[in-house]
Structure formats: C-alpha cells, structure tokens
Design an enzyme around this catalytic site. Structure first.
Site, mmCIF file in Angstrom:
data_model
loop_
_atom_site.group_PDB
_atom_site.id
_atom_site.type_symbol
_atom_site.label_atom_id
_atom_site.label_comp_id
_atom_site.label_asym_id
_atom_site.label_seq_id
_atom_site.Cartn_x
_atom_site.Cartn_y
_atom_site.Cartn_z
ATOM 1 N N LYS A 25 4.925 6.567 3.761
ATOM 2 C CA LYS A 25 3.775 6.514 2.864
ATOM 3 C C LYS A 25 2.492 6.151 3.608
ATOM 4 C CE LYS A 25 3.602 3.465 -0.598
ATOM 5 N NZ LYS A 25 3.602 2.837 -1.941
ATOM 6 N N ARG A 30 -2.910 8.174 5.519
ATOM 7 C CA ARG A 30 -3.852 8.272 6.631
ATOM 8 C C ARG A 30 -4.081 9.728 7.053
ATOM 9 N NH1 ARG A 30 -1.690 3.395 6.396
ATOM 10 N NH2 ARG A 30 -2.663 1.591 7.408
ATOM 11 N N GLN A 171 -4.083 -2.820 6.082
ATOM 12 C CA GLN A 171 -5.011 -2.189 5.147
ATOM 13 C C GLN A 171 -6.454 -2.618 5.440
ATOM 14 O OE1 GLN A 171 -3.845 -2.856 1.088
ATOM 15 N NE2 GLN A 171 -1.928 -1.733 1.276
ATOM 16 N N ASP A 321 6.728 -5.220 3.014
ATOM 17 C CA ASP A 321 7.223 -4.455 1.865
ATOM 18 C C ASP A 321 8.734 -4.507 1.731
ATOM 19 O OD1 ASP A 321 4.731 -3.629 0.955
ATOM 20 O OD2 ASP A 321 4.712 -1.868 2.258
#
Length: 440
Positions: A25, A30, A171, A321
């Site tokens: 993802k 990107r 991020q 995550d």
C-alpha cells in the site's frame, strides 16, 4: 456482491497453500503521487487496488494527471510536471497515508485545494504534517475543528526547512520531502530512528537526488528543491503488512504450512518477521530477488510453538501497522509479549491499542493496557465473542485470524473496511482452508 454486516471465523483444519500478497500500500500511494508530479508516463505493475489507493488515484486525477487502468494491477499515470488547480474537493476516503502525502505534494504548487475524508479519517490528527508544511510557507484553513479534516490548503512559494522529528514517521517525512521538491533551498528531515524509506527510494527512481546521512540511531534525509521528476516504470512488491495475516494463521493453526510469494523484505518493514522468529516461529524465506528497487522473497510460515518476548521499542517504526496481528499471535504464545513505545497506534484508523485489548479480553485473553502500549499473556484462547472493529480493517483481520485457532468462533463487525488494504482477503484465506463466513 453486497458486503456482509459481520464475518465469523471458526477453528479450522490445517491451512496449506501458496498465495500472493496484495501490492504494498505504501508503495502504491507513492507511485501514483510521484507519477502525477512527474513529466511523462509512469507505468505501474502490481498496484494495490484497495479503496485507499483508489482514492489516491482519483485525487491525482483531480490534480491534473491522466490515470488509466490497463488491467489487474496495471496502471498508467501521465503526469504534466506538477499539480494543477482542482475543480472540486479532494476526497481521500479512509486513506491516511494518501491524504498526508498528497497535502505535502500539493503544498509545493500555486493552488488552493480542500482535503476531506470519511468519518474515520476526519478523526485522525493532521497537524503533525500541516505544522512543518506551514513552516515552509503553506497556509491551512481548518473547516470544522483544528487538526481535523476538512482543511483547505494554499500552496506555492515554499522555503526549505531543517525539520527534526520527535518520533520517526514515514508519513511526515514523506510529506515534507514531497513539498521540498518545489521549495527554495535544501530540505532536511532528521529522524531519531529510521522510518520507512520508500519515498527516498522512489524519488531516486523518478530521477531526483536524495541524500541520506546515518546518525547514531537515526538518519538525516535531504533533498534540494527545484528537481524535476520524470515518469518511469514501477513494480509494486507484495505488502508485508498484508502478508502478515495468512502467515500468522499458518503459525497458530496446528498442522499448517502457508507460503506467501513476492513479499517485500525491506529491512525497515520486516520487524514483525524478526519478532516472530524471536518468539520461536518457523518462518523461512526463499527465492530472494529484486522488484521495483526493493528486495522481495517467498515467505513460508509453519505451525509453531511460540514464546512471549519483549519487543524492542526501537523496532516500532518498522512494524507499527503489524502490532494488531502480533497481539493476536501472542495470544497463543507461552508467557507474555510486551509491546511498548507504540502510542502512534492510538491515532491510526482507530485507537488500535484499546480495540485490540478489548477484543482479546472478550475472547478470554489476558491483556494489560498502558498509555503507550500493552502486554498480551498467552494461554488457551476461548474466543466465542463478537468484536467491535470501529471499521478498522486491521482490527477485523487480526481477530478473524485469531478465530481460526480459538476454541469458539469469533465474529467481527463492519468487515467491508477490509477492502481498504486487502481486497479479496476472505477469498484468499478460504483458499488456504480457513473457515471464514458471512454471518448475521
């Protein structure tokens, strides 16, 4: 096909098979964004076609790029050398990575845009990104409440900054670097420990020069403004965060052997695999190769007797995550698994620490929650509980995997959100032999 209101996982026979993980993802977001910032054509293979990434595809199209789907996972982006003034609100759905990186990219151009998202994304903090972008010269106007979407941005005429991150965040770093491409001067971001480096790798693939200076624990990343990007070819590797779910099932369901092929093995993304091995997991990697500038390999998980460990705090950035699925596997380990320094989990799609703790406790697992982490003590996993996910895909998938080895069935609500990161999750798991079905 309609989405069921609930999914239920039941104790399964041994899981076996070879599957491919969905495209990564982070890389997918990107590739679309840099392809839109670039001049010329970017061909993308293996793009994750989940809801989050599709929202980013629509967003870059709104900013003036031409986006075409050529086939399953095959996309073409034609960039015009930068973002243009959009005609409408940029709706990023539930894509936290998408909106933060898009704000960074948009900040570098003389345009005005309003970013918004769904109810979940509107609850997530944005000032961690908008703060440094404002220091560079972008203007932000909050529409409802400060630090929350929707927000209007006015970009252009940026100046480079030297930003020191208090907590490593890919991020935040990526948003600053994307803005820095169109800022006057050299933009630098210093991190206390390295976060994911997909942006640095991909910027180089698009023709930019990016400097990385190792420090005692972290590093300093820098780039000079005014560098143009040129369209290129991008092959998206398999997402280790998604591969984690079938691999976890292989570890905890007796008699199982599951292989996920083409998984990204970037050392800044394999913290979960390292932790599992420390717990005694039979986890092997074969067929190592390069794809899209990243090392990939085929990862095999076999049912294992796991032992609890203390996860090093400095590993958090490489697996933030994956803590929900780690917590689910830790429920089957002997002893306690201690996870600390993960306060960022509380500001993801949900408060993942609170939701995992609540779900595991409902299934009979001993959990001690802390402000910046939690401890899971393994033992017999009763299951037999409904789990509230608050629409968080990783909470849902983690508890469904748990249910495959629990004594009684585990049911999750709002499973439709799984498609944001792992379209086809249920079908893939069923193909391995998992007992997961729709329920009322």
């Amino acid at each position: 096909m309609s989405t069921p209101d609930h999914l239920t996982a039941r104790r399964s026979a041994p899981l076996n098979g070879l599957v491919r993980a969905p495209g990564d993802k982070s890389t997918s977001h990107r590739a679309l964004i840099m392809g839109a910032m670039a001049t010329g054509i970017t061909e993308i293979e293996g793009l994750l076609e989940g809801a989050d990434v599709l929202a980013t595809a629509r967003a870059v199209e709104a900013f003036g790029a031409t986006v075409e789907r050529l086939g399953e996972g095959r996309w073409r982006v034609t960039g015009r050398g930068g973002f243009r003034q959009p005609a409408s609100i940029i709706d990023c759905g539930n894509a936290g990575t998408g909106v933060r990186l898009l704000m960074g990219a948009a900040a570098g151009y003389p345009l005005t845009a309003t970013f918004d998202g769904d109810a979940s994304l509107r609850k997530r903090p944005m000032k961690r990104v908008t703060g440094p972008l404002a220091e560079m010269g972008a203007w932000f106007g909050w529409k409802a409440e400060p630090d929350r979407l929707p927000v209007e941005i006015q970009g252009g005429s940026l100046s480079a900054i030297d930003f020191m991150q208090p907590v490593a965040s890919a991020q935040v770093k990526s948003a600053i670097l994307l803005a820095g491409l169109n800022a006057d001067g050299v933009t630098t971001v210093t991190e206390p420990e390295p976060s994911r480096d997909h942006t640095e790798r991909m910027l180089r693939a698009f023709g930019a020069e990016v400097g990385v200076l190792p420090l005692d624990a972290g590093w300093r990343v820098s780039l000079k403004g005014g560098q143009p990007l040129t369209g290129t070819s991008v092959t998206v590797p398999g997402d280790p965060s998604s591969a984690a779910f079938p691999l976890a099932a292989g570890l905890i369901v007796p008699g199982s052997e599951v292989t996920v092929e083409g998984v990204m093995l970037n050392p800044l993304r394999t913290g979960l695999f390292e932790t599992w091995r420390e717990m005694g997991a039979d986890l092997t990697v074969s067929n190592r190769r390069m794809a899209g500038g990243e090392e990939v390999g085929d990862v095999t998980a076999r049912h294992s007797a796991l032992t609890g460990v203390v996860v090093p705090v400095e590993r958090a950035a490489s697996m933030i995550d994956e803590y929900p699925i780690l917590a689910a596997t830790a429920a089957f380990a002997v002893g306690s698994t201690v996870m600390r320094g993960i306060g960022e989990m509380r500001v993801k799609e949900s408060d993942r620490i609170a939701l995992m703790a609540a779900g595991l406790k409902a299934c009979g697992v001993a959990v001690e929650e802390e402000p910046e982490g939690f401890t899971v003590t393994g033992g017999p996993v009763r299951g037999g509980a409904p789990v509230t996910t608050h629409g968080d895909h990783r909470i849902a998938m983690s508890h469904l995997v748990l249910g495959l080895a629990a004594d009684e069935a585990v049911t999750v609500d709002e499973p439709g959100m799984i498609a944001t990161s792992f379209p086809g999750f249920v079908e893939l798991m069923r193909g391995l032999g998992a007992d997961i079905a729709a329920s009322e």
